[in-house]
Design a protein around this motif. Structure first.
Motif, PDB file in Angstrom:
ATOM      1  N   GLU A   1      28.877  55.464  48.419  1.00 48.46           N
ATOM      2  CA  GLU A   1      30.102  54.856  48.807  1.00 48.46           C
ATOM      3  C   GLU A   1      30.023  53.275  49.275  1.00 48.46           C
ATOM      4  OE1 GLU A   1      33.222  55.378  52.593  1.00 48.46           O
ATOM      5  OE2 GLU A   1      31.989  56.813  52.110  1.00 48.46           O
ATOM      6  N   PHE A   2      28.749  52.984  49.749  1.00 54.19           N
ATOM      7  CA  PHE A   2      28.319  51.564  50.165  1.00 54.19           C
ATOM      8  C   PHE A   2      28.295  50.614  48.998  1.00 54.19           C
ATOM      9  CE2 PHE A   2      27.286  52.392  54.584  1.00 54.19           C
ATOM     10  CZ  PHE A   2      27.954  51.051  55.079  1.00 54.19           C
ATOM     11  N   TYR A   3      27.543  51.142  47.794  1.00 52.39           N
ATOM     12  CA  TYR A   3      27.487  50.592  46.374  1.00 52.39           C
ATOM     13  C   TYR A   3      28.782  50.271  45.830  1.00 52.39           C
ATOM     14  CZ  TYR A   3      22.396  50.753  46.101  1.00 52.39           C
ATOM     15  OH  TYR A   3      20.932  50.412  46.221  1.00 52.39           O
ATOM     16  N   GLN A   4      29.460  51.356  45.848  1.00 54.43           N
ATOM     17  CA  GLN A   4      30.886  51.287  45.094  1.00 54.43           C
ATOM     18  C   GLN A   4      31.606  50.399  45.889  1.00 54.43           C
ATOM     19  OE1 GLN A   4      33.103  54.958  44.913  1.00 54.43           O
ATOM     20  NE2 GLN A   4      34.638  54.088  43.757  1.00 54.43           N
ATOM     21  N   HIS A   5      31.730  50.011  47.156  1.00 53.56           N
ATOM     22  CA  HIS A   5      32.501  49.205  48.045  1.00 53.56           C
ATOM     23  C   HIS A   5      32.116  47.781  47.579  1.00 53.56           C
ATOM     24  CE1 HIS A   5      33.321  46.674  51.658  1.00 53.56           C
ATOM     25  NE2 HIS A   5      34.580  47.544  51.600  1.00 53.56           N
ATOM     26  N   ASP A   6      30.658  47.520  47.641  1.00 53.62           N
ATOM     27  CA  ASP A   6      30.217  46.270  47.452  1.00 53.62           C
ATOM     28  C   ASP A   6      30.403  45.837  46.237  1.00 53.62           C
ATOM     29  OD1 ASP A   6      29.046  46.209  50.104  1.00 53.62           O
ATOM     30  OD2 ASP A   6      27.075  46.815  49.415  1.00 53.62           O
ATOM     31  N   ILE A   7      30.329  46.648  45.202  1.00 53.29           N
ATOM     32  CA  ILE A   7      30.597  46.210  43.649  1.00 53.29           C
ATOM     33  C   ILE A   7      31.961  45.870  43.439  1.00 53.29           C
ATOM     34  CG2 ILE A   7      30.722  47.038  41.258  1.00 53.29           C
ATOM     35  CD1 ILE A   7      27.981  48.581  42.106  1.00 53.29           C
ATOM     36  N   GLU A   8      32.968  46.805  44.006  1.00 54.35           N
ATOM     37  CA  GLU A   8      34.193  46.481  43.791  1.00 54.35           C
ATOM     38  C   GLU A   8      34.689  45.260  44.651  1.00 54.35           C
ATOM     39  OE1 GLU A   8      36.345  50.298  45.240  1.00 54.35           O
ATOM     40  OE2 GLU A   8      36.031  51.172  43.426  1.00 54.35           O
ATOM     41  N   ALA A   9      33.991  45.067  45.713  1.00 57.15           N
ATOM     42  CA  ALA A   9      34.410  43.806  46.250  1.00 57.15           C
ATOM     43  C   ALA A   9      33.974  42.602  45.444  1.00 57.15           C
ATOM     44  CB  ALA A   9      33.884  43.866  47.558  1.00 57.15           C
ATOM     45  N   PHE A  10      32.779  42.607  44.959  1.00 60.51           N
ATOM     46  CA  PHE A  10      32.544  41.689  43.776  1.00 60.51           C
ATOM     47  C   PHE A  10      33.417  41.373  42.533  1.00 60.51           C
ATOM     48  CE2 PHE A  10      29.454  40.276  40.518  1.00 60.51           C
ATOM     49  CZ  PHE A  10      29.182  39.043  41.013  1.00 60.51           C
ATOM     50  N   PHE A  11      33.785  42.443  42.190  1.00 59.45           N
ATOM     51  CA  PHE A  11      35.109  42.484  41.151  1.00 59.45           C
ATOM     52  C   PHE A  11      36.093  41.792  41.649  1.00 59.45           C
ATOM     53  CE2 PHE A  11      33.331  46.741  38.840  1.00 59.45           C
ATOM     54  CZ  PHE A  11      32.266  45.813  38.226  1.00 59.45           C
ATOM     55  N   GLN A  12      36.599  41.981  42.775  1.00 56.87           N
ATOM     56  CA  GLN A  12      37.814  41.340  43.141  1.00 56.87           C
ATOM     57  C   GLN A  12      37.512  39.894  43.247  1.00 56.87           C
ATOM     58  OE1 GLN A  12      38.766  43.116  46.997  1.00 56.87           O
ATOM     59  NE2 GLN A  12      39.201  45.304  46.385  1.00 56.87           N
ATOM     60  N   PHE A  13      36.462  39.513  43.675  1.00 58.49           N
ATOM     61  CA  PHE A  13      35.968  37.871  43.531  1.00 58.49           C
ATOM     62  C   PHE A  13      36.060  37.464  42.063  1.00 58.49           C
ATOM     63  CE2 PHE A  13      32.412  35.259  42.440  1.00 58.49           C
ATOM     64  CZ  PHE A  13      32.871  34.151  43.442  1.00 58.49           C
ATOM     65  N   LEU A  14      35.472  38.036  41.172  1.00 62.11           N
ATOM     66  CA  LEU A  14      35.480  37.729  39.841  1.00 62.11           C
ATOM     67  C   LEU A  14      36.792  37.632  39.190  1.00 62.11           C
ATOM     68  CD1 LEU A  14      32.445  40.049  38.427  1.00 62.11           C
ATOM     69  CD2 LEU A  14      32.259  37.551  39.086  1.00 62.11           C
ATOM     70  N   HIS A  15      37.678  38.426  39.551  1.00 63.27           N
ATOM     71  CA  HIS A  15      39.068  38.384  39.199  1.00 63.27           C
ATOM     72  C   HIS A  15      39.841  37.247  39.652  1.00 63.27           C
ATOM     73  CE1 HIS A  15      43.016  39.973  37.746  1.00 63.27           C
ATOM     74  NE2 HIS A  15      43.391  39.454  39.174  1.00 63.27           N
ATOM     75  N   LYS A  16      39.604  37.095  41.012  1.00 54.90           N
ATOM     76  CA  LYS A  16      40.145  35.633  41.507  1.00 54.90           C
ATOM     77  C   LYS A  16      39.678  34.396  40.847  1.00 54.90           C
ATOM     78  CE  LYS A  16      38.647  34.246  45.653  1.00 54.90           C
ATOM     79  NZ  LYS A  16      38.495  34.165  47.175  1.00 54.90           N
ATOM     80  N   GLU A  17      38.364  34.413  40.559  1.00 53.67           N
ATOM     81  CA  GLU A  17      37.813  33.311  39.814  1.00 53.67           C
ATOM     82  C   GLU A  17      37.961  33.228  38.264  1.00 53.67           C
ATOM     83  OE1 GLU A  17      35.953  30.904  41.222  1.00 53.67           O
ATOM     84  OE2 GLU A  17      36.570  31.649  43.227  1.00 53.67           O
ATOM     85  N   SER A  18      38.851  34.359  38.114  1.00 52.57           N
ATOM     86  CA  SER A  18      39.134  34.213  36.430  1.00 52.57           C
ATOM     87  C   SER A  18      37.993  34.819  35.440  1.00 52.57           C
ATOM     88  CB  SER A  18      40.021  33.066  35.694  1.00 52.57           C
ATOM     89  OG  SER A  18      41.024  32.999  36.653  1.00 52.57           O
ATOM     90  N   ILE A  19      36.877  35.519  36.065  1.00 48.91           N
ATOM     91  CA  ILE A  19      35.946  35.889  35.321  1.00 48.91           C
ATOM     92  C   ILE A  19      36.093  37.366  34.954  1.00 48.91           C
ATOM     93  CG2 ILE A  19      33.273  36.351  35.344  1.00 48.91           C
ATOM     94  CD1 ILE A  19      33.431  34.081  37.609  1.00 48.91           C
ATOM     95  N   HIS A  20      35.873  37.732  33.762  1.00 50.27           N
ATOM     96  CA  HIS A  20      36.384  39.092  33.286  1.00 50.27           C
ATOM     97  C   HIS A  20      35.258  39.796  32.743  1.00 50.27           C
ATOM     98  CE1 HIS A  20      40.692  37.655  34.053  1.00 50.27           C
ATOM     99  NE2 HIS A  20      40.353  36.837  33.207  1.00 50.27           N
ATOM    100  N   HIS A  21      33.941  39.318  32.606  1.00 46.33           N
ATOM    101  CA  HIS A  21      32.856  39.867  31.797  1.00 46.33           C
ATOM    102  C   HIS A  21      31.809  39.730  32.905  1.00 46.33           C
ATOM    103  CE1 HIS A  21      35.256  40.960  28.238  1.00 46.33           C
ATOM    104  NE2 HIS A  21      35.583  39.769  28.339  1.00 46.33           N
TER     105      HIS A  21
END
Length: 297
Positions: A24-44
């Motif tokens: 659960e902790f790993y998933q939370h950390d990775i999904e939070a990073f994905f949200q940051f990437l989306h905000k920065e317009s990074i898709h890969h």
């Protein structure tokens, strides 16, 4: 990216045998990073480099996350990328060039022997639950095992003739841990004169040693509630949790002269650095050494 995350989480569950809490902790950390990437317009994920990570770190510190939390998030992402690199989904791991924040290691809180002595004399040994509580307290302090290891103990894991427990630790690692006379007496009294009475309240069958009032398996939360009740009965103004008994076990062992390697093995620590946090000594211990050693004490 979602599929890559899913593959990593399945790897943690199946190959690494990680607990649901860890996953659960790993998933939370990775999904939070994905949200940051989306905000920065990074898709890969392959687009992430040193400069992107520095921006991410700046954002974390802007949100006033502690160094410990930032370190955990970076460690999660480093492991995630290492998995992707191993599976040849990515060519490089940009997180390997990022140093984890240095953290001050807090001295673990522990109980003094006088405080423990009060706890050992409050259980009603005439009742099944009182016998269980005494056995639980004695065993946690006698062995220093984790609360998760304690609630998962089965009847076949205990050997009274040798005075040892077979403990199933993290990552499917097993170790034998000895226990002393007080824990043995409390366990025998509970198992032979209390556990069967608790088990009769349930229609289920279980090999777990520790049961709750309904006769089903005692949970980690249940252990914490038991310890809270014992503290109230002892009229102590202390905060207690199962890990504090583990801290007390390690601290008292080292203060009495046990070597670090032996304590490491008993605790089930993979790295010696995890055990070294217990090398602090109490003021009473220092004073005793001074009085016994200094010629003009």
């Amino acid at each position: 990216m979602e599929n890559q995350c899913k593959a990593f989480l399945e790897y943690l569950q199946i190959e690494k045998n990680a607990s649901a809490y860890t996953v659960e902790f790993y998933q939370h950390d990775i999904e939070a990073f994905f949200q940051f990437l989306h905000k920065e317009s990074i898709h890969h994920l392959a687009e992430v480099d040193y400069s992107v990570i520095r921006i991410y770190l700046t954002e974390l510190f802007t949100h006033q996350y502690s160094r410990r939390t930032v370190s955990r998030k970076l460690s999660s992402l480093r492991s995630f990328y290492r998995f992707l690199e191993r599976e040849e989904m990515l060519e490089t791991n940009p997180f390997m060039s990022i140093s984890l924040p240095k953290m001050d290691k807090p001295i673990p809180e522990f109980l003094y022997e006088e405080e423990l002595e009060k706890l050992f004399h409050v259980s009603d040994l005439q009742t099944p639950l009182g016998k269980r509580n005494q056995a639980l307290l004695e065993l946690l302090y006698a062995t220093g095992i984790r609360v998760s290891e304690c609630v998962n103990l089965s009847m076949g894991d205990i050997d009274f003739s040798l005075g040892t427990l077979l403990v199933h630790g993290k990552g499917r690692k097993e170790r034998y841990v000895p226990f002393g006379r007080f824990a043995a007496e409390a366990l025998e009294d509970y198992i032979y004169n209390g556990r069967n009475l608790l088990l009769e309240k349930s229609n289920q069958t279980t090999n777990r040693i520790f049961l709750n009032a309904k006769g089903t398996n005692l949970t980690e939360r249940g252990v914490r509630m038991v310890l809270d009740q014992l503290v109230k009965k002892a009229s102590l103004t202390i905060d207690i949790h199962p890990h504090k008994l583990r801290h007390s076990f390690a601290t008292h062992m080292l203060n009495a002269g046990a070597d670090l390697r032996s304590v490491q093995e008993l605790l089930g620590h993979e790295h010696l650095s995890s055990t070294q946090i217990y090398t602090h000594v109490t003021k009473d211990h220092l004073k005793r050494i001074y009085n016994n050693s200094h010629p003009r004490a």
